[in-house]
Design a protein around this motif. Structure first.
Motif, PDB file in Angstrom:
ATOM      1  N   ILE A   1      11.295   1.768  -8.436  1.00  0.00           N
ATOM      2  CA  ILE A   1      10.025   1.658  -7.696  1.00  0.00           C
ATOM      3  C   ILE A   1       8.997   2.615  -8.305  1.00  0.00           C
ATOM      4  O   ILE A   1       7.843   2.246  -8.536  1.00  0.00           O
ATOM      5  N   GLU A   2       9.458   3.823  -8.589  1.00  0.00           N
ATOM      6  CA  GLU A   2       8.549   4.821  -9.165  1.00  0.00           C
ATOM      7  C   GLU A   2       8.105   4.421 -10.571  1.00  0.00           C
ATOM      8  O   GLU A   2       6.936   4.580 -10.933  1.00  0.00           O
ATOM      9  N   ALA A   3       9.052   3.892 -11.359  1.00  0.00           N
ATOM     10  CA  ALA A   3       8.715   3.483 -12.717  1.00  0.00           C
ATOM     11  C   ALA A   3       7.662   2.379 -12.721  1.00  0.00           C
ATOM     12  O   ALA A   3       6.883   2.245 -13.663  1.00  0.00           O
ATOM     13  N   ALA A   4       7.646   1.586 -11.626  1.00  0.00           N
ATOM     14  CA  ALA A   4       6.649   0.513 -11.519  1.00  0.00           C
ATOM     15  C   ALA A   4       5.355   1.013 -10.877  1.00  0.00           C
ATOM     16  O   ALA A   4       4.479   0.221 -10.537  1.00  0.00           O
ATOM     17  N   GLY A   5       5.254   2.342 -10.685  1.00  0.00           N
ATOM     18  CA  GLY A   5       4.018   2.901 -10.155  1.00  0.00           C
ATOM     19  C   GLY A   5       3.980   3.076  -8.647  1.00  0.00           C
ATOM     20  O   GLY A   5       2.960   3.473  -8.093  1.00  0.00           O
ATOM     21  N   GLY A   6       5.123   2.800  -7.989  1.00  0.00           N
ATOM     22  CA  GLY A   6       5.169   2.950  -6.540  1.00  0.00           C
ATOM     23  C   GLY A   6       5.656   4.326  -6.120  1.00  0.00           C
ATOM     24  O   GLY A   6       6.015   5.158  -6.955  1.00  0.00           O
ATOM     25  N   ARG A   7       5.633   4.567  -4.825  1.00  0.00           N
ATOM     26  CA  ARG A   7       6.159   5.814  -4.280  1.00  0.00           C
ATOM     27  C   ARG A   7       7.294   5.506  -3.307  1.00  0.00           C
ATOM     28  O   ARG A   7       7.388   4.381  -2.789  1.00  0.00           O
ATOM     29  N   VAL A   8       8.161   6.489  -3.071  1.00  0.00           N
ATOM     30  CA  VAL A   8       9.292   6.279  -2.161  1.00  0.00           C
ATOM     31  C   VAL A   8       9.425   7.432  -1.174  1.00  0.00           C
ATOM     32  O   VAL A   8       8.986   8.552  -1.446  1.00  0.00           O
ATOM     33  N   VAL A   9      10.022   7.110  -0.028  1.00  0.00           N
ATOM     34  CA  VAL A   9      10.523   8.127   0.893  1.00  0.00           C
ATOM     35  C   VAL A   9      12.007   7.829   1.054  1.00  0.00           C
ATOM     36  O   VAL A   9      12.373   6.732   1.477  1.00  0.00           O
ATOM     37  N   VAL A  10      12.852   8.803   0.671  1.00  0.00           N
ATOM     38  CA  VAL A  10      14.294   8.546   0.644  1.00  0.00           C
ATOM     39  C   VAL A  10      14.991   9.273   1.782  1.00  0.00           C
ATOM     40  O   VAL A  10      14.803  10.483   1.951  1.00  0.00           O
ATOM     41  N   ALA A  11      15.784   8.538   2.548  1.00  0.00           N
ATOM     42  CA  ALA A  11      16.639   9.155   3.562  1.00  0.00           C
ATOM     43  C   ALA A  11      18.059   8.693   3.317  1.00  0.00           C
ATOM     44  O   ALA A  11      18.337   7.490   3.346  1.00  0.00           O
ATOM     45  N   GLY A  12      18.946   9.647   3.028  1.00  0.00           N
ATOM     46  CA  GLY A  12      20.320   9.294   2.676  1.00  0.00           C
ATOM     47  C   GLY A  12      21.290   9.633   3.778  1.00  0.00           C
ATOM     48  O   GLY A  12      21.134  10.642   4.474  1.00  0.00           O
ATOM     49  N   ILE A  13      22.293   8.792   3.935  1.00  0.00           N
ATOM     50  CA  ILE A  13      23.281   8.993   4.985  1.00  0.00           C
ATOM     51  C   ILE A  13      24.207  10.148   4.589  1.00  0.00           C
ATOM     52  O   ILE A  13      24.814  10.136   3.516  1.00  0.00           O
ATOM     53  N   ASP A  14      24.292  11.104   5.480  1.00  0.00           N
ATOM     54  CA  ASP A  14      25.104  12.295   5.276  1.00  0.00           C
ATOM     55  C   ASP A  14      26.544  11.922   4.932  1.00  0.00           C
ATOM     56  O   ASP A  14      27.171  11.117   5.618  1.00  0.00           O
ATOM     57  N   GLY A  15      27.064  12.467   3.832  1.00  0.00           N
ATOM     58  CA  GLY A  15      28.444  12.216   3.449  1.00  0.00           C
ATOM     59  C   GLY A  15      28.647  10.927   2.671  1.00  0.00           C
ATOM     60  O   GLY A  15      29.755  10.626   2.239  1.00  0.00           O
TER      61      GLY A  15
ATOM     62  N   VAL B   1      13.851  -0.472   2.629  1.00  0.00           N
ATOM     63  CA  VAL B   1      14.952  -1.152   1.963  1.00  0.00           C
ATOM     64  C   VAL B   1      16.241  -0.392   2.277  1.00  0.00           C
ATOM     65  O   VAL B   1      16.269   0.836   2.274  1.00  0.00           O
ATOM     66  N   PHE B   2      17.289  -1.139   2.607  1.00  0.00           N
ATOM     67  CA  PHE B   2      18.601  -0.555   2.876  1.00  0.00           C
ATOM     68  C   PHE B   2      19.455  -0.788   1.647  1.00  0.00           C
ATOM     69  O   PHE B   2      19.615  -1.919   1.195  1.00  0.00           O
ATOM     70  N   VAL B   3      20.042   0.275   1.087  1.00  0.00           N
ATOM     71  CA  VAL B   3      20.775   0.105  -0.164  1.00  0.00           C
ATOM     72  C   VAL B   3      21.892   1.133  -0.295  1.00  0.00           C
ATOM     73  O   VAL B   3      21.726   2.291   0.110  1.00  0.00           O
ATOM     74  N   GLY B   4      23.024   0.692  -0.840  1.00  0.00           N
ATOM     75  CA  GLY B   4      24.132   1.606  -1.090  1.00  0.00           C
ATOM     76  C   GLY B   4      25.366   1.246  -0.285  1.00  0.00           C
ATOM     77  O   GLY B   4      25.319   0.417   0.625  1.00  0.00           O
ATOM     78  N   THR B   5      26.445   1.901  -0.625  1.00  0.00           N
ATOM     79  CA  THR B   5      27.723   1.593   0.001  1.00  0.00           C
ATOM     80  C   THR B   5      28.030   2.583   1.120  1.00  0.00           C
ATOM     81  O   THR B   5      27.555   3.714   1.124  1.00  0.00           O
TER      82      THR B   5
ATOM     83  N   SER C   1       0.797  -1.229   0.000  1.00  0.00           N
ATOM     84  CA  SER C   1       0.000   0.000   0.000  1.00  0.00           C
ATOM     85  C   SER C   1       0.833   1.285   0.000  1.00  0.00           C
ATOM     86  O   SER C   1       0.912   1.990  -1.003  1.00  0.00           O
ATOM     87  N   GLY C   2       1.526   1.572   1.082  1.00  0.00           N
ATOM     88  CA  GLY C   2       2.208   2.865   1.239  1.00  0.00           C
ATOM     89  C   GLY C   2       3.480   2.972   0.439  1.00  0.00           C
ATOM     90  O   GLY C   2       3.809   2.085  -0.342  1.00  0.00           O
ATOM     91  N   PRO C   3       4.207   4.074   0.606  1.00  0.00           N
ATOM     92  CA  PRO C   3       5.492   4.240  -0.081  1.00  0.00           C
ATOM     93  C   PRO C   3       6.560   3.311   0.515  1.00  0.00           C
ATOM     94  O   PRO C   3       6.416   2.839   1.641  1.00  0.00           O
ATOM     95  N   VAL C   4       7.603   3.053  -0.275  1.00  0.00           N
ATOM     96  CA  VAL C   4       8.741   2.275   0.193  1.00  0.00           C
ATOM     97  C   VAL C   4       9.784   3.234   0.758  1.00  0.00           C
ATOM     98  O   VAL C   4      10.132   4.223   0.111  1.00  0.00           O
ATOM     99  N   GLY C   5      10.233   2.958   1.958  1.00  0.00           N
ATOM    100  CA  GLY C   5      11.291   3.769   2.551  1.00  0.00           C
ATOM    101  C   GLY C   5      12.647   3.287   2.077  1.00  0.00           C
ATOM    102  O   GLY C   5      12.970   2.115   2.204  1.00  0.00           O
ATOM    103  N   VAL C   6      13.435   4.199   1.506  1.00  0.00           N
ATOM    104  CA  VAL C   6      14.773   3.847   1.012  1.00  0.00           C
ATOM    105  C   VAL C   6      15.810   4.484   1.926  1.00  0.00           C
ATOM    106  O   VAL C   6      15.994   5.701   1.917  1.00  0.00           O
ATOM    107  N   ILE C   7      16.473   3.663   2.719  1.00  0.00           N
ATOM    108  CA  ILE C   7      17.569   4.148   3.558  1.00  0.00           C
ATOM    109  C   ILE C   7      18.835   3.964   2.734  1.00  0.00           C
ATOM    110  O   ILE C   7      19.224   2.835   2.437  1.00  0.00           O
ATOM    111  N   ALA C   8      19.460   5.084   2.345  1.00  0.00           N
ATOM    112  CA  ALA C   8      20.441   5.035   1.268  1.00  0.00           C
ATOM    113  C   ALA C   8      21.862   5.367   1.707  1.00  0.00           C
ATOM    114  O   ALA C   8      22.089   6.293   2.480  1.00  0.00           O
TER     115      ALA C   8
ATOM    116  N   ALA D   1      25.546   9.325   0.813  1.00  0.00           N
ATOM    117  CA  ALA D   1      24.484   9.168  -0.187  1.00  0.00           C
ATOM    118  C   ALA D   1      24.400  10.373  -1.122  1.00  0.00           C
ATOM    119  O   ALA D   1      23.311  10.819  -1.472  1.00  0.00           O
ATOM    120  N   ASP D   2      25.565  10.864  -1.557  1.00  0.00           N
ATOM    121  CA  ASP D   2      25.594  12.094  -2.347  1.00  0.00           C
ATOM    122  C   ASP D   2      24.676  12.047  -3.559  1.00  0.00           C
ATOM    123  O   ASP D   2      23.970  13.010  -3.861  1.00  0.00           O
TER     124      ASP D   2
END
Lengths: 293, 293
Positions: free
Chosen positions: A33-47, A82-86, A13-20, A49-50
């Motif tokens: 996710i958006e291309a498939a019609g979903g929504r996201v909330v993105v939170a990126g780690i300072d320094g 979802v947790f993603v990124g280096t 149902s709701g948006p997917v949270g992306v911890i980046a 997730a540029d």
């Protein structure tokens, strides 16, 4: 791939949270996710997730504020995270008491969900899940990033190279129960390198070294093979390749790369494929199932 | 160990021909054969077999004269040949047309006997065998050099370390059909390194590196595990440890070494064990059978 995604695929149902963290992948996950019609909330780690933080809707947070990021997710109606990124810098985890080594790459958090042995990480994830979130895998929320079957770039592999790849895939499958062996390098049915804690890029650097030393054929050739564990599902940390993988494979003078179709993530897909084409490497997706030892 | 040696163990009638490279092992093999009542004819490679060539009865030969060394063996009534020792210099194989990389270590010749894929080496061995020789394994002609069961030095392993070793032994056994995986490093049931073409010492150097990078626990601990392939017999190239292995394990801050009892060769045994004792590492022989994937 639809079948492999299993129940509960994508967003519900709701948006997917992306911890980046860093790299192209967080951006690509959000866009898929958006291309498939979903929504996201993105939170990126300072320094870190540029790239993803260039999105105007992305919030940044410091490691010490991860609780705030989680609160943000809750306030936006997020259930799937979802947790993603280096992660390249050692985070300050004194507040969370997490093992920094374990969290060097955020996706490793997901390992804890499927029996990883790091009790601390599992505890943190349990806390997150106790707050009503579901931690999802990249392959689950963004299946468009998974490798398709067949040649992905300009070049294909010949029968002998495919035979090599199947041989290495079977060897890696045999290691599945021991939770090790996401990648190998094979040359004429001889496995010359097996990946464990060092990661794929370091393994490839080793092959380049072994060539210089004459411990493996100095002529070039050989295949990098990456696959998921047998039965591994899309909710867990899947093998990932990107431009750095291709560069390291080229430096090791390999002939190409074979990845498991449907269960390997290609980060920065366009650049990864373009780089393989430029370097004259094949990049091929191959089904990985049904090849236990 | 007697049972594992199988039929045709040790020398039969005539002396055993020892074709020797560098290190203590050729000397030890010759002495073990003599201690068991056998006789030897020793031919050492010029510039490599320095130690064994201190024996007054040892002949030296250059790579180009290997035919002469074989003739010497025949003239002395040798039927059983064993290849043993290290090769550090690139031999000049133009006369023999052998792949220098394959012959970097003489024992690798033996691999060809049991299905190694190097056609050239197999051809040479067939030539040697066609002349009436039997190429034997070190474990077969000198079973006294094989590791016994239990603690070999001052220190023992605790239950948790033995559990780690059994876990890694099972993982290596699963790799047996793929002709790779003679060694691994394991920490708390996590396999952090798997050996392929790089060899044990390089694998251990990698673990030391991964510790410095924080990719594996920086606290120390962990076990080096070496084993033969499941079902591998004593006629083939067996896993071998020596003082250099112990030094590399100590540099990687491991807690100790577990080797397969009855099917691992300890070179320079006295020094190897003394060095493990000095470094505070356990060195334990453990049965390897019955642990397939």
């Amino acid at each position: 791939m639809g079948a492999a995604a299993g129940e509960g695929a994508a967003t519900g149902s709701g948006p997917v949270g992306v911890i980046a963290g860093g790299g192209m992948l967080p951006l690509e996950v959000a866009e898929a996710i958006e291309a498939a019609g979903g929504r996201v909330v993105v939170a990126g780690i300072d320094g870190e997730a540029d790239l993803v933080l260039r999105r105007p809707d992305a919030r940044s947070f410091r490691w010490g504020q991860i609780g705030g990021a989680i609160d943000l997710m809750a306030s936006r109606g997020v259930h799937d995270l979802v947790f993603v990124g280096t992660i390249t810098r050692r985070p300050d985890f004194r507040s969370l008491r997490l093992d920094a080594g374990t969290l060097r790459r955020l996706p490793r958090i997901l390992q804890a969900l499927v029996g990883g042995d790091d009790g601390v990480v599992r505890k943190v994830l349990k806390l997150i899940e106790a707050e009503g979130f579901h931690v999802r895998g990249i392959g689950e929320v963004a299946p468009a990033l998974l490798a398709a079957e067949g040649p992905l770039g300009r070049l294909g592999a010949d029968d002998d190279q495919i035979e090599d790849a199947r041989f290495a895939m079977a060897a890696l499958a045999a290691l599945g129960p021991y939770d090790v062996g996401q990648a190998a390098v094979v040359m004429q049915r001889r496995i010359v390198a097996l990946e464990a804690a060092e990661g794929t890029d370091r393994m490839l650097a080793r092959v380049a070294e072994l060539r210089q030393l004459g411990r493996v054929s100095t002529k070039g050739g050989g295949v990098l093979v990456k696959r998921a564990k047998p039965g591994q599902d899309l909710r867990t940390e899947l093998p990932t390749i990107g431009p750095a993988t291709v560069a390291a494979a080229a430096a090791a003078k390999l002939a190409g790369i074979v990845i498991e179709a449907g269960r390997t993530i290609i980060a920065d897909r366009q650049e990864t494929i373009a780089q393989a084409d430029r370097a004259g490497l094949f990049l091929v997706g191959l089904p990985g199932e049904g090849d236990a030892a």
